[in-house]
Design a protein around this motif. Structure first.
Motif, PDB file in Angstrom:
ATOM      1  N   GLU A 120      22.406  66.342  28.251  1.00 30.29           N
ATOM      2  CA  GLU A 120      22.594  65.620  29.428  1.00 30.29           C
ATOM      3  C   GLU A 120      22.235  64.171  29.380  1.00 30.29           C
ATOM      4  N   ARG A 121      21.648  63.461  28.674  1.00 33.67           N
ATOM      5  CA  ARG A 121      21.491  62.020  28.351  1.00 33.67           C
ATOM      6  C   ARG A 121      22.796  61.474  27.790  1.00 33.67           C
ATOM      7  N   GLY A 122      23.835  62.264  27.793  1.00 36.64           N
ATOM      8  CA  GLY A 122      24.915  61.349  27.067  1.00 36.64           C
ATOM      9  C   GLY A 122      26.031  61.749  28.228  1.00 36.64           C
ATOM     10  N   ALA A 123      25.680  62.838  29.065  1.00 33.47           N
ATOM     11  CA  ALA A 123      26.887  63.091  30.258  1.00 33.47           C
ATOM     12  C   ALA A 123      27.273  62.036  30.767  1.00 33.47           C
ATOM     13  N   ALA A 124      26.345  61.050  31.679  1.00 32.64           N
ATOM     14  CA  ALA A 124      26.856  59.964  32.291  1.00 32.64           C
ATOM     15  C   ALA A 124      27.762  58.821  31.432  1.00 32.64           C
ATOM     16  N   HIS A 125      27.502  58.652  30.243  1.00 33.09           N
ATOM     17  CA  HIS A 125      28.142  57.862  29.411  1.00 33.09           C
ATOM     18  C   HIS A 125      29.796  58.466  29.312  1.00 33.09           C
ATOM     19  N   LEU A 126      29.885  59.489  29.331  1.00 31.55           N
ATOM     20  CA  LEU A 126      31.116  60.163  29.160  1.00 31.55           C
ATOM     21  C   LEU A 126      32.094  60.226  30.524  1.00 31.55           C
ATOM     22  N   THR A 127      31.274  60.379  31.740  1.00 27.32           N
ATOM     23  CA  THR A 127      32.006  60.365  32.903  1.00 27.32           C
ATOM     24  C   THR A 127      32.277  58.791  33.511  1.00 27.32           C
ATOM     25  N   ARG A 128      31.468  57.900  32.878  1.00 29.65           N
ATOM     26  CA  ARG A 128      31.493  56.651  33.121  1.00 29.65           C
ATOM     27  C   ARG A 128      31.356  55.702  31.982  1.00 29.65           C
ATOM     28  N   PRO A 129      32.416  55.675  31.106  1.00 35.62           N
ATOM     29  CA  PRO A 129      32.332  55.216  29.679  1.00 35.62           C
ATOM     30  C   PRO A 129      32.277  53.567  29.634  1.00 35.62           C
ATOM     31  N   GLU A 130      32.306  52.827  30.827  1.00 38.37           N
ATOM     32  CA  GLU A 130      32.412  51.337  30.873  1.00 38.37           C
ATOM     33  C   GLU A 130      31.491  50.656  29.996  1.00 38.37           C
ATOM     34  N   ARG A 131      30.073  51.125  30.259  1.00 36.60           N
ATOM     35  CA  ARG A 131      29.146  50.503  29.465  1.00 36.60           C
ATOM     36  C   ARG A 131      29.020  50.580  28.049  1.00 36.60           C
ATOM     37  N   LEU A 132      29.516  51.795  27.716  1.00 38.54           N
ATOM     38  CA  LEU A 132      29.433  52.243  26.276  1.00 38.54           C
ATOM     39  C   LEU A 132      30.800  51.576  25.520  1.00 38.54           C
ATOM     40  N   VAL A 133      31.845  51.409  26.215  1.00 38.50           N
ATOM     41  CA  VAL A 133      32.826  50.703  25.614  1.00 38.50           C
ATOM     42  C   VAL A 133      32.669  48.915  25.475  1.00 38.50           C
ATOM     43  N   ALA A 134      31.737  48.564  26.729  1.00 39.89           N
ATOM     44  CA  ALA A 134      31.425  47.413  26.584  1.00 39.89           C
ATOM     45  C   ALA A 134      30.620  47.154  25.399  1.00 39.89           C
ATOM     46  N   SER A 135      29.528  47.860  25.149  1.00 40.26           N
ATOM     47  CA  SER A 135      28.747  47.804  24.138  1.00 40.26           C
ATOM     48  C   SER A 135      29.304  47.621  22.860  1.00 40.26           C
ATOM     49  N   ALA A 136      30.152  48.631  22.643  1.00 40.55           N
ATOM     50  CA  ALA A 136      30.907  48.747  21.348  1.00 40.55           C
ATOM     51  C   ALA A 136      31.961  47.496  21.120  1.00 40.55           C
TER      52      ALA A 136
ATOM     53  N   TYR B  78      32.774  45.257  17.702  1.00 42.10           N
ATOM     54  CA  TYR B  78      33.917  45.563  17.054  1.00 42.10           C
ATOM     55  C   TYR B  78      35.168  44.360  17.634  1.00 42.10           C
ATOM     56  N   GLY B  79      34.806  43.915  18.764  1.00 42.98           N
ATOM     57  CA  GLY B  79      35.874  42.875  19.266  1.00 42.98           C
ATOM     58  C   GLY B  79      37.502  43.376  19.484  1.00 42.98           C
ATOM     59  N   ASP B  80      38.180  42.517  18.927  1.00 45.60           N
ATOM     60  CA  ASP B  80      39.565  43.088  19.139  1.00 45.60           C
ATOM     61  C   ASP B  80      39.829  44.182  18.233  1.00 45.60           C
ATOM     62  N   GLN B  81      39.111  44.758  17.516  1.00 45.04           N
ATOM     63  CA  GLN B  81      39.525  45.965  16.940  1.00 45.04           C
ATOM     64  C   GLN B  81      39.183  47.104  17.296  1.00 45.04           C
ATOM     65  N   MET B  82      38.557  47.075  18.616  1.00 44.78           N
ATOM     66  CA  MET B  82      38.121  48.444  19.273  1.00 44.78           C
ATOM     67  C   MET B  82      39.540  49.230  19.213  1.00 44.78           C
ATOM     68  N   ASP B  83      40.718  48.951  19.712  1.00 43.97           N
ATOM     69  CA  ASP B  83      41.644  49.789  20.093  1.00 43.97           C
ATOM     70  C   ASP B  83      42.032  50.409  18.807  1.00 43.97           C
ATOM     71  N   ARG B  84      42.387  49.424  17.540  1.00 44.05           N
ATOM     72  CA  ARG B  84      42.875  49.879  16.204  1.00 44.05           C
ATOM     73  C   ARG B  84      41.956  51.006  15.799  1.00 44.05           C
ATOM     74  N   LEU B  85      40.601  50.761  16.012  1.00 40.57           N
ATOM     75  CA  LEU B  85      39.647  51.669  15.438  1.00 40.57           C
ATOM     76  C   LEU B  85      39.329  52.868  16.178  1.00 40.57           C
ATOM     77  N   TRP B  86      39.140  52.589  17.563  1.00 41.45           N
ATOM     78  CA  TRP B  86      38.767  53.996  18.158  1.00 41.45           C
ATOM     79  C   TRP B  86      39.746  54.338  19.379  1.00 41.45           C
ATOM     80  N   GLY B  87      40.491  53.648  19.624  1.00 38.37           N
ATOM     81  CA  GLY B  87      41.712  54.238  20.624  1.00 38.37           C
ATOM     82  C   GLY B  87      40.836  54.157  22.145  1.00 38.37           C
ATOM     83  N   ALA B  88      41.658  54.493  22.907  1.00 44.85           N
ATOM     84  CA  ALA B  88      41.145  54.762  24.491  1.00 44.85           C
ATOM     85  C   ALA B  88      39.852  55.806  24.478  1.00 44.85           C
TER      86      ALA B  88
END
Length: 303
Positions: A90-106, A110-120
């Motif tokens: 339950e403490r991870g659920a909100a990050h999956l439904t609204r992943p913007e903060r998780l993506v911004a933190s990562a 990882y900078g411009d390597q985000m898409d290459r490493l992790w994709g969408a």
């Protein structure tokens, strides 16, 4: 597809033996434990095809936690398979439904390597997600899957126990070879070694024959696995604490820690250092342990 648990290698960034996905038949479609990052979804599809199945056969996406290498593909998978649903603490659920903060933190890491490493990382619709707290028994087709709350690596980490099989995500350590002693991946932000040890105590008591690790593969459930993980966790944490007490800065701590770790791994198998450094970059483990020890020191001062 044959019975039992299948381990699929996602060949992350073209490297085998780094990220594994566990798949088993429930009698109500397939269960996939930690589908991996979005960048390897095509490899997951190919792996399922090799088993005589396909992505459309997936009904249950069991997430141990929401880090990109474990859960990044979940939203895209669910978009493509309308009959599937996902399960997460339950403490991870909100990050999956609204992943913007998780993506911004990562992205800060990882900078411009985000898409290459992790994709969408596609949002998961809330009605496709079952939040867990631990202690549940999920009835998936003809399989009972017990959910265990196992913090330490992440505050929202769970493990899944289904018959003889125990799916451990990262709490069971990183073990890239049968000859390697498991080691704890300790990236920031919420490493908690005390909670981790408590989780290991609970997990070791479960009647499972096989341990499934995302990094990497399936191993017999033996006392040596748990004892080895406890030992290396203590050794690695103490190395950072000793360096902090000596006034070393993060750069010096990282260099010393990496050198010691690589020597330990080389002694077990000469191929391990390069593989391990790719699977679990030492600098990330150092950052997490520094944060942990500084937090512990602050708590001590407040008492």
């Amino acid at each position: 597809m044959s019975a039992g648990v299948h381990t699929l290698d996602l060949n992350f960034q073209g490297t085998p033996g780094v990220i594994a996905v566990s798949v088993f038949d429930t009698g109500d479609g397939l269960a996939v434990v930690d589908p991996g990052p979005g960048s390897t979804l095509a490899t997951l599809k190919a792996g399922l095809n090799a088993l005589g199945a396909g992505l459309a056969d997936v009904r249950h996406v069991l997430l141990t936690h929401i880090h990109f290498d474990h859960a990044g593909a979940a939203g895209t998978l669910l978009t493509q398979v309308p009959a599937a649903r996902a399960y997460v603490h339950e403490r991870g659920a909100a990050h999956l439904t609204r992943p913007e903060r998780l993506v911004a933190s990562a992205t800060q890491i990882y900078g411009d390597q985000m898409d290459r490493l992790w994709g969408a990382m596609t949002p998961v619709a809330p009605d496709r997600l079952l939040p867990l707290s631990g202690g549940e028994t999920l009835r998936l087709g003809n399989r009972d899957v017990q959910v265990h709350y196992t913090p330490g690596h992440a505050v929202h980490h769970v493990s899944y126990h289904a018959g003889d099989d125990l799916f451990l995500g990262d709490v069971g350590g990183i073990r890239l070879d049968a000859d390697q002693t498991p080691r704890a991946p300790t990236p920031p932000p919420d490493i908690n070694l005390s909670a981790w040890r408590d989780s290991l105590d609970r997990l070791e008591q479960l009647p499972a024959r096989t341990l499934h690790l995302t990094h990497f593969g399936a191993y017999p459930n033996t006392p040596a696995h748990w004892a080895g993980l406890r030992t290396t966790m203590t050794v690695d944490a103490q190395r950072i604490l000793t360096g902090l007490d000596a006034g070393q800065d993060p750069e010096a701590l990282t260099a010393a820690f990496t050198g010691d770790l690589m020597r330990d791994l080389h002694a077990e198998h000469p191929d391990l250092p390069a593989r391990y450094e790719f699977a679990c970059p030492p600098w990330m483990s150092v950052q997490g342990l520094i944060r942990y020890w500084r937090r512990e020191a602050a708590r001590g001062e407040q008492r």
